[in-house]
Design a protein around this motif. Sequence first.
Motif, PDB file in Angstrom:
ATOM      1  N   GLY A 309       0.821  -1.197   0.000  1.00 59.92           N
ATOM      2  CA  GLY A 309       0.000   0.000   0.000  1.00 59.92           C
ATOM      3  C   GLY A 309       0.857   1.250   0.000  1.00 59.92           C
ATOM      4  N   VAL A 310       0.187   2.393  -0.138  1.00 62.31           N
ATOM      5  CA  VAL A 310       0.884   3.679  -0.093  1.00 62.31           C
ATOM      6  C   VAL A 310       1.321   3.930   1.345  1.00 62.31           C
ATOM      7  CG1 VAL A 310       0.659   6.159  -0.441  1.00 62.31           C
ATOM      8  CG2 VAL A 310      -0.485   4.565  -1.998  1.00 62.31           C
ATOM      9  N   PRO A 311       2.601   4.241   1.560  1.00 64.68           N
ATOM     10  CA  PRO A 311       3.055   4.490   2.931  1.00 64.68           C
ATOM     11  C   PRO A 311       2.294   5.638   3.571  1.00 64.68           C
ATOM     12  CG  PRO A 311       4.916   4.289   1.425  1.00 64.68           C
ATOM     13  CD  PRO A 311       3.698   4.368   0.582  1.00 64.68           C
ATOM     14  N   PRO A 312       2.077   5.582   4.881  1.00 60.48           N
ATOM     15  CA  PRO A 312       1.413   6.705   5.553  1.00 60.48           C
ATOM     16  C   PRO A 312       2.266   7.962   5.450  1.00 60.48           C
ATOM     17  CG  PRO A 312       2.304   5.143   7.155  1.00 60.48           C
ATOM     18  CD  PRO A 312       2.429   4.501   5.814  1.00 60.48           C
ATOM     19  N   SER A 313       1.605   9.110   5.389  1.00 55.73           N
ATOM     20  CA  SER A 313       2.328  10.374   5.299  1.00 55.73           C
ATOM     21  C   SER A 313       3.001  10.691   6.628  1.00 55.73           C
ATOM     22  CB  SER A 313       1.369  11.507   4.932  1.00 55.73           C
ATOM     23  OG  SER A 313       0.481  11.752   6.021  1.00 55.73           O
ATOM     24  N   PRO A 314       4.065  11.500   6.601  1.00 60.74           N
ATOM     25  CA  PRO A 314       4.694  11.900   7.859  1.00 60.74           C
ATOM     26  C   PRO A 314       3.709  12.534   8.832  1.00 60.74           C
ATOM     27  CG  PRO A 314       6.110  12.465   6.012  1.00 60.74           C
ATOM     28  CD  PRO A 314       4.813  11.995   5.423  1.00 60.74           C
ATOM     29  N   ALA A 315       2.748  13.336   8.309  1.00 60.02           N
ATOM     30  CA  ALA A 315       1.768  13.970   9.193  1.00 60.02           C
ATOM     31  C   ALA A 315       0.877  12.925   9.862  1.00 60.02           C
ATOM     32  CB  ALA A 315       0.925  14.967   8.399  1.00 60.02           C
ATOM     33  N   THR A 316       0.470  11.901   9.092  1.00 59.73           N
ATOM     34  CA  THR A 316      -0.360  10.836   9.660  1.00 59.73           C
ATOM     35  C   THR A 316       0.413  10.069  10.723  1.00 59.73           C
ATOM     36  OG1 THR A 316      -1.636  10.591   7.619  1.00 59.73           O
ATOM     37  CG2 THR A 316      -1.631   8.721   9.133  1.00 59.73           C
ATOM     38  N   ILE A 317       1.667   9.763  10.427  1.00 58.73           N
ATOM     39  CA  ILE A 317       2.493   9.036  11.395  1.00 58.73           C
ATOM     40  C   ILE A 317       2.635   9.839  12.680  1.00 58.73           C
ATOM     41  CG2 ILE A 317       4.827   8.202  11.859  1.00 58.73           C
ATOM     42  CD1 ILE A 317       5.025   7.540   8.857  1.00 58.73           C
ATOM     43  N   THR A 318       2.975  11.122  12.551  1.00 60.43           N
ATOM     44  CA  THR A 318       3.156  11.967  13.736  1.00 60.43           C
ATOM     45  C   THR A 318       1.884  12.021  14.566  1.00 60.43           C
ATOM     46  OG1 THR A 318       4.817  13.312  12.605  1.00 60.43           O
ATOM     47  CG2 THR A 318       3.739  14.287  14.518  1.00 60.43           C
ATOM     48  N   ALA A 319       0.735  12.182  13.892  1.00 59.36           N
ATOM     49  CA  ALA A 319      -0.530  12.285  14.618  1.00 59.36           C
ATOM     50  C   ALA A 319      -0.864  10.994  15.353  1.00 59.36           C
ATOM     51  CB  ALA A 319      -1.650  12.653  13.650  1.00 59.36           C
ATOM     52  N   LEU A 320      -0.681   9.852  14.688  1.00 58.76           N
ATOM     53  CA  LEU A 320      -1.078   8.584  15.311  1.00 58.76           C
ATOM     54  C   LEU A 320      -0.118   8.159  16.414  1.00 58.76           C
ATOM     55  CD1 LEU A 320      -2.428   6.531  12.290  1.00 58.76           C
ATOM     56  CD2 LEU A 320      -3.706   7.454  14.210  1.00 58.76           C
ATOM     57  N   LEU A 321       1.155   8.476  16.267  1.00 60.89           N
ATOM     58  CA  LEU A 321       2.086   8.138  17.344  1.00 60.89           C
ATOM     59  C   LEU A 321       1.803   8.951  18.598  1.00 60.89           C
ATOM     60  CD1 LEU A 321       5.544   7.659  15.577  1.00 60.89           C
ATOM     61  CD2 LEU A 321       3.732   5.996  16.008  1.00 60.89           C
ATOM     62  N   ALA A 322       1.164  10.114  18.428  1.00 63.69           N
ATOM     63  CA  ALA A 322       0.872  10.974  19.574  1.00 63.69           C
ATOM     64  C   ALA A 322      -0.462  10.646  20.236  1.00 63.69           C
ATOM     65  CB  ALA A 322       0.891  12.437  19.136  1.00 63.69           C
ATOM     66  N   ARG A 323      -1.246   9.764  19.642  1.00 66.80           N
ATOM     67  CA  ARG A 323      -2.561   9.448  20.196  1.00 66.80           C
ATOM     68  C   ARG A 323      -2.450   8.711  21.524  1.00 66.80           C
ATOM     69  NH1 ARG A 323      -7.079  11.654  17.287  1.00 66.80           N
ATOM     70  NH2 ARG A 323      -5.999  12.584  15.518  1.00 66.80           N
ATOM     71  N   THR A 324      -3.465   8.904  22.345  1.00 73.39           N
ATOM     72  CA  THR A 324      -3.557   8.103  23.557  1.00 73.39           C
ATOM     73  C   THR A 324      -3.900   6.665  23.178  1.00 73.39           C
ATOM     74  OG1 THR A 324      -5.935   8.464  23.855  1.00 73.39           O
ATOM     75  CG2 THR A 324      -4.432  10.119  24.813  1.00 73.39           C
ATOM     76  N   ASP A 325      -3.753   5.749  24.125  1.00 69.36           N
ATOM     77  CA  ASP A 325      -4.084   4.349  23.846  1.00 69.36           C
ATOM     78  C   ASP A 325      -5.539   4.206  23.430  1.00 69.36           C
ATOM     79  OD1 ASP A 325      -1.498   3.634  24.459  1.00 69.36           O
ATOM     80  OD2 ASP A 325      -1.962   2.890  26.464  1.00 69.36           O
ATOM     81  N   ASP A 326      -6.434   4.967  24.065  1.00 65.93           N
ATOM     82  CA  ASP A 326      -7.862   4.893  23.718  1.00 65.93           C
ATOM     83  C   ASP A 326      -8.108   5.423  22.320  1.00 65.93           C
ATOM     84  OD1 ASP A 326     -10.757   4.536  24.455  1.00 65.93           O
ATOM     85  OD2 ASP A 326     -10.732   6.714  24.099  1.00 65.93           O
ATOM     86  N   GLU A 327      -7.462   6.527  21.968  1.00 64.28           N
ATOM     87  CA  GLU A 327      -7.629   7.088  20.629  1.00 64.28           C
ATOM     88  C   GLU A 327      -7.047   6.156  19.576  1.00 64.28           C
ATOM     89  OE1 GLU A 327      -7.392  11.766  22.047  1.00 64.28           O
ATOM     90  OE2 GLU A 327      -5.596  10.695  21.376  1.00 64.28           O
ATOM     91  N   TRP A 328      -5.919   5.531  19.892  1.00 69.07           N
ATOM     92  CA  TRP A 328      -5.335   4.549  18.981  1.00 69.07           C
ATOM     93  C   TRP A 328      -6.312   3.400  18.749  1.00 69.07           C
ATOM     94  CZ3 TRP A 328      -1.351   3.632  15.726  1.00 69.07           C
ATOM     95  CH2 TRP A 328      -1.063   2.308  15.397  1.00 69.07           C
ATOM     96  N   ALA A 329      -6.919   2.898  19.808  1.00 66.60           N
ATOM     97  CA  ALA A 329      -7.832   1.753  19.707  1.00 66.60           C
ATOM     98  C   ALA A 329      -9.067   2.093  18.881  1.00 66.60           C
ATOM     99  CB  ALA A 329      -8.237   1.284  21.097  1.00 66.60           C
ATOM    100  N   ARG A 330      -9.440   3.373  18.795  1.00 66.60           N
ATOM    101  CA  ARG A 330     -10.643   3.776  18.049  1.00 66.60           C
ATOM    102  C   ARG A 330     -10.331   4.220  16.621  1.00 66.60           C
ATOM    103  NH1 ARG A 330     -12.971   8.197  19.983  1.00 66.60           N
ATOM    104  NH2 ARG A 330     -11.409   8.773  21.531  1.00 66.60           N
ATOM    105  N   THR A 331      -9.077   4.072  16.203  1.00 71.17           N
ATOM    106  CA  THR A 331      -8.677   4.453  14.841  1.00 71.17           C
ATOM    107  C   THR A 331      -8.976   3.316  13.877  1.00 71.17           C
ATOM    108  OG1 THR A 331      -6.918   5.897  15.667  1.00 71.17           O
ATOM    109  CG2 THR A 331      -6.728   5.129  13.386  1.00 71.17           C
ATOM    110  N   ARG A 332      -9.513   3.655  12.706  1.00 73.21           N
ATOM    111  CA  ARG A 332      -9.849   2.650  11.699  1.00 73.21           C
ATOM    112  C   ARG A 332      -9.191   3.011  10.370  1.00 73.21           C
ATOM    113  NH1 ARG A 332     -13.845   0.512   8.012  1.00 73.21           N
ATOM    114  NH2 ARG A 332     -14.125  -1.709   8.486  1.00 73.21           N
TER     115      ARG A 332
END
Length: 345
Positions: A309-332
Amino acid sequence: MPLPAQRPPRAVCVGESMVVLVPHRTGPLEHAEEFRRYAGGAESNVAGALAGLGVDTSWVSRLGDDGFGRYLRADIADRGVDVSAVEIDPLRPTGLYVKETGDGTGDLPAGRSRMHYYRAASAASAMSPDLVSGGPARDLLDRADLVHVTGITAGISDSATDLLWHLLSRPRPSTTVSFDLNWRPGLWHGRDPAVLGRLCALADVVLLGADEAAEVLGSSSPARLRELLPNPDMLVVKNDAHDAIAVDRTGAEVVVPALDVEVVEPVGAGDAFAAGYLAGTLRDLPVAHRLRLGHLCAARALAVPGDHGVPPSPATITALLARTDDEWARTRVSRLGVDTPPVAS
């Protein structure tokens, strides 16, 4: 005065790549009239994903002096991977495999797939320590921050197994060597798969699925696997779509759940996970963030047809690495992209 920019980390992936032929329609192969052509191969998949994540990556292998070989070399180069150390064999052909997907009319249930491999006596099967003992390949290895190999290479031929022994045994004062088990039972008829455990023991980072670890090493328990493999710096045990567990030499575990994914095609997700985890390792991210990046790259591969697949963008990576565990679990993740929940205020 600004600090000088650091050079991107350097990675070298060594191993086979093959042309993949996929029938235009599902059903028994004897009824297939048209095929689509793709590039496939665990190590080149990882190389392409690493390059997409900003890692200076080379792929080292052997290809036939034929149209399929030229296609593979060009396709992998188009993903940003250096292919200058790929050897061209004037006599042996490039390997290929055909993917068959059942429609319920033959002996394969609807939706189930199987692969038919045509790699005997291929150019890649003749890989040996000579491939990396001199010339541009050796120069790349000497300058690499990471060398990545998989158990597939060990199953191709005895000479390819010798190549892995060489890569995993050579002095590496500043190079991390990663080994992805990648158990392929069909490659091991008449050969001893115990060699895979001994190769794992020589690596710095070992990636393996819980199911394949149970088959090859006799256990899927991360704690037991760490007892069996005490020397690697890190073991990463993937548990299907549920989670990934990193276990360091002290036995300390870090567990990160996989993302919720709309699965389009499962092939290639393991390679994408490896690339994400290894890119995080090269950048010295916290272990939990390495696992998150692995899951994110795997999810992007799962949500598209084909192996990568297309690699995630740097902005997407930065945002998701900063998420809380709960926010990570709710990401689809779906074919439309990454659906992240709003950040809690």
